[in-house]
Design an enzyme around this catalytic site. Structure first.
Site, PDB file in Angstrom:
ATOM      1  N   ASN A 267       0.875  -1.176   0.000  1.00  9.92           N
ATOM      2  CA  ASN A 267       0.000   0.000   0.000  1.00  9.92           C
ATOM      3  C   ASN A 267       0.912   1.226   0.000  1.00  9.92           C
ATOM      4  O   ASN A 267       1.518   1.541   1.016  1.00  9.92           O
ATOM      5  CB  ASN A 267      -0.890  -0.043   1.257  1.00  9.92           C
ATOM      6  CG  ASN A 267      -1.696   1.230   1.431  1.00  9.92           C
ATOM      7  OD1 ASN A 267      -1.782   2.056   0.525  1.00  9.92           O
ATOM      8  ND2 ASN A 267      -2.294   1.398   2.606  1.00  9.92           N
ATOM      9  N   TRP A 268       0.981   1.881  -1.144  1.00  7.12           N
ATOM     10  CA  TRP A 268       1.898   3.020  -1.270  1.00  7.12           C
ATOM     11  C   TRP A 268       1.353   4.296  -0.652  1.00  7.12           C
ATOM     12  O   TRP A 268       2.039   5.304  -0.620  1.00  7.12           O
ATOM     13  CB  TRP A 268       2.226   3.260  -2.751  1.00  7.12           C
ATOM     14  CG  TRP A 268       3.222   2.297  -3.309  1.00  7.12           C
ATOM     15  CD1 TRP A 268       3.791   1.239  -2.674  1.00  7.12           C
ATOM     16  CD2 TRP A 268       3.802   2.327  -4.627  1.00  7.12           C
ATOM     17  NE1 TRP A 268       4.680   0.593  -3.505  1.00  7.12           N
ATOM     18  CE2 TRP A 268       4.702   1.248  -4.709  1.00  7.12           C
ATOM     19  CE3 TRP A 268       3.631   3.147  -5.735  1.00  7.12           C
ATOM     20  CZ2 TRP A 268       5.435   0.979  -5.862  1.00  7.12           C
ATOM     21  CZ3 TRP A 268       4.358   2.883  -6.883  1.00  7.12           C
ATOM     22  CH2 TRP A 268       5.262   1.808  -6.944  1.00  7.12           C
ATOM     23  N   LYS A 269       0.105   4.281  -0.219  1.00  2.60           N
ATOM     24  CA  LYS A 269      -0.508   5.491   0.361  1.00  2.60           C
ATOM     25  C   LYS A 269      -0.268   6.686  -0.575  1.00  2.60           C
ATOM     26  O   LYS A 269      -0.316   6.522  -1.787  1.00  2.60           O
ATOM     27  CB  LYS A 269       0.022   5.716   1.778  1.00  2.60           C
ATOM     28  CG  LYS A 269      -0.114   4.447   2.633  1.00  2.60           C
ATOM     29  CD  LYS A 269       0.076   4.641   4.082  1.00  2.60           C
ATOM     30  CE  LYS A 269      -0.137   3.322   4.792  1.00  2.60           C
ATOM     31  NZ  LYS A 269      -0.135   3.416   6.231  1.00  2.60           N
TER      32      LYS A 269
ATOM     33  N   HIS B 135      -9.734   1.533   4.668  1.00  3.14           N
ATOM     34  CA  HIS B 135      -8.468   1.606   5.395  1.00  3.14           C
ATOM     35  C   HIS B 135      -8.642   2.542   6.592  1.00  3.14           C
ATOM     36  O   HIS B 135      -9.399   3.517   6.516  1.00  3.14           O
ATOM     37  CB  HIS B 135      -7.360   2.123   4.459  1.00  3.14           C
ATOM     38  CG  HIS B 135      -5.998   2.029   5.089  1.00  3.14           C
ATOM     39  ND1 HIS B 135      -5.538   2.960   5.972  1.00  3.14           N
ATOM     40  CD2 HIS B 135      -5.017   1.097   4.958  1.00  3.14           C
ATOM     41  CE1 HIS B 135      -4.320   2.610   6.376  1.00  3.14           C
ATOM     42  NE2 HIS B 135      -3.982   1.478   5.771  1.00  3.14           N
TER      43      HIS B 135
ATOM     44  N   GLU C 195      -6.969   4.855   7.711  1.00  2.77           N
ATOM     45  CA  GLU C 195      -6.711   6.279   7.424  1.00  2.77           C
ATOM     46  C   GLU C 195      -7.908   6.918   6.713  1.00  2.77           C
ATOM     47  O   GLU C 195      -8.184   8.101   6.888  1.00  2.77           O
ATOM     48  CB  GLU C 195      -5.416   6.424   6.605  1.00  2.77           C
ATOM     49  CG  GLU C 195      -4.194   6.157   7.485  1.00  2.77           C
ATOM     50  CD  GLU C 195      -2.994   5.572   6.786  1.00  2.77           C
ATOM     51  OE1 GLU C 195      -2.938   5.608   5.541  1.00  2.77           O
ATOM     52  OE2 GLU C 195      -2.101   5.055   7.491  1.00  2.77           O
TER      53      GLU C 195
ATOM     54  N   GLU D  29      -5.945  -4.955  10.443  1.00  3.22           N
ATOM     55  CA  GLU D  29      -4.844  -4.028  10.693  1.00  3.22           C
ATOM     56  C   GLU D  29      -5.110  -3.287  11.996  1.00  3.22           C
ATOM     57  O   GLU D  29      -5.841  -2.283  12.006  1.00  3.22           O
ATOM     58  CB  GLU D  29      -4.723  -3.005   9.561  1.00  3.22           C
ATOM     59  CG  GLU D  29      -4.430  -3.597   8.205  1.00  3.22           C
ATOM     60  CD  GLU D  29      -3.781  -2.562   7.286  1.00  3.22           C
ATOM     61  OE1 GLU D  29      -2.639  -2.777   6.887  1.00  3.22           O
ATOM     62  OE2 GLU D  29      -4.423  -1.535   7.002  1.00  3.22           O
TER      63      GLU D  29
ATOM     64  N   GLY E  80       2.238   1.899  10.882  1.00  2.00           N
ATOM     65  CA  GLY E  80       3.216   2.982  10.784  1.00  2.00           C
ATOM     66  C   GLY E  80       3.940   3.277  12.082  1.00  2.00           C
ATOM     67  O   GLY E  80       4.616   4.291  12.206  1.00  2.00           O
TER      68      GLY E  80
ATOM     69  N   SER F  38       3.008  -2.527  10.363  1.00  2.00           N
ATOM     70  CA  SER F  38       4.456  -2.637  10.598  1.00  2.00           C
ATOM     71  C   SER F  38       5.046  -3.977  10.138  1.00  2.00           C
ATOM     72  O   SER F  38       5.933  -4.521  10.795  1.00  2.00           O
ATOM     73  CB  SER F  38       4.796  -2.366  12.065  1.00  2.00           C
ATOM     74  OG  SER F  38       4.468  -1.036  12.391  1.00  2.00           O
TER      75      SER F  38
ATOM     76  N   GLY G 114       2.577  -1.316   4.334  1.00  2.00           N
ATOM     77  CA  GLY G 114       2.689   0.106   4.008  1.00  2.00           C
ATOM     78  C   GLY G 114       4.142   0.492   3.797  1.00  2.00           C
ATOM     79  O   GLY G 114       4.718   0.279   2.731  1.00  2.00           O
ATOM     80  N   GLY G 115       4.771   1.016   4.830  1.00  2.00           N
ATOM     81  CA  GLY G 115       6.129   1.561   4.745  1.00  2.00           C
ATOM     82  C   GLY G 115       7.128   0.655   4.040  1.00  2.00           C
ATOM     83  O   GLY G 115       7.893   1.112   3.181  1.00  2.00           O
TER      84      GLY G 115
END
Ligand code: PGA
Length: 261
Positions: free
Chosen positions: A16-18, A101, A103, A171, A177, A216, A237-238
């Site tokens: 997930n590149w956000k 998601h 966010e 999640e 994150g 994470s 993500g990251g």
């Protein structure tokens, strides 16, 4: 109701590149990824910003890696300035979409009801829908994890027929994150709870819904996360923003698959 199993082979690894990367950065990322892993033996997807769906999908055309979006509107089309429809992301080359998601729920106030409409729209459009659910740290501390997840599952999947296009990602918000990964034992009991909810909703075929873990995830912890029974994949993500870490996770997941065969 059909009891069809997801057509996606597991484990499923989705990045997930956000809201990161422009076109040239994305293109060199995909080129490097394909140089390292031309055709991964497991399901790999990249959920990219809307502006990157087309270029990334074109680059991935001859590979098994899927391109996806991170959100969409539930209507087929209409006067919804700034929104984007399922058919539009498909037209651009997306074959899956992340929905609900945390966010999106937190910063854009998406509700279970709205997410439910999006899930229905995605599935009926033959787009894989990755419904995200998860509790906050306070909810966990207050012993409300199961109540929160039950509500997100029941309301998010209200009126949804079992479908091979449905995936769910657990999640925990406190693990997104933050560098803090939930402990395998904690994840195991939560995913088992989620599966029991799917079975209540859909009968035995509910157990075939692929359940991903996210929060994470990195090369160092992905093997133990994939070893958790009922975890069929990872939402990253990251660690999906750099080719080396994503490629490492895909390699580890591919080995995990072979050893379970
Ligand atoms: P993270 O994000 O891997 O950076 O924790 C996961 C996600 O938000 O899907």
């Amino acid at each position: 109701m059909s009891a069809e199993k997801s057509a996606l082979s597991t484990p499923i690894v989705i990045g997930n590149w956000k809201m990161y990367k422009g076109i040239s950065e994305a293109e060199s990322f995909v080129k490097d990824l394909l140089d390292q892993l031309p055709n991964p033996s497991i399901t790999v997807g990249l959920a990219v910003p809307f502006t990157l769906i087309r270029p990334v999908a074109l680059q991935l055309k001859s590979s098994s890696v899927l391109t996806g979006a991170q959100n969409m509107h539930e209507a087929s089309e209409g006067a919804y300035t700034g929104e984007i429809a399922a058919s539009m992301i498909q037209d651009a080359g997306a074959s899956f979409v992340i929905l609900g998601h945390s966010e999106r729920r937190r910063y854009f106030h998406e509700t279970n009801q709205q997410i439910n409409l999006k899930v229905k729209k995605a599935i009926s459009s033959n787009l894989y829908a990755v419904l995200c659910i998860g509790e906050t740290w306070d909810e966990r501390q207050e012993g409300k994890t199961e109540d929160v997840l039950r509500k997100q599952i029941l309301e998010g999947l209200e009126g949804v027929d079992i479908s091979p296009y449905l995936l769910v990602a657990y999640e925990p918000l406190w693990a997104i994150g933050t560098g803090v990964t939930a402990l395998p034992e904690a994840i195991q009991s939560v995913v088992a709870f989620c599966q029991s909810q799917f079975i209540q909703l859909f009968g035995e075929s509910g157990s075939a819904i692929p359940l991903l873990y996210g929060g994470s995830v990195k090369p160092e912890n992905c093997e133990e996360l994939l070893a958790i029974p009922a975890v069929s994949g990872l939402l990253i993500g990251g660690a999906s923003l750099t080719v080396d870490s994503l490629a490492k996770i895909i390699e580890i997941a591919s080995v995990a698959r072979k050893s379970s065969e």
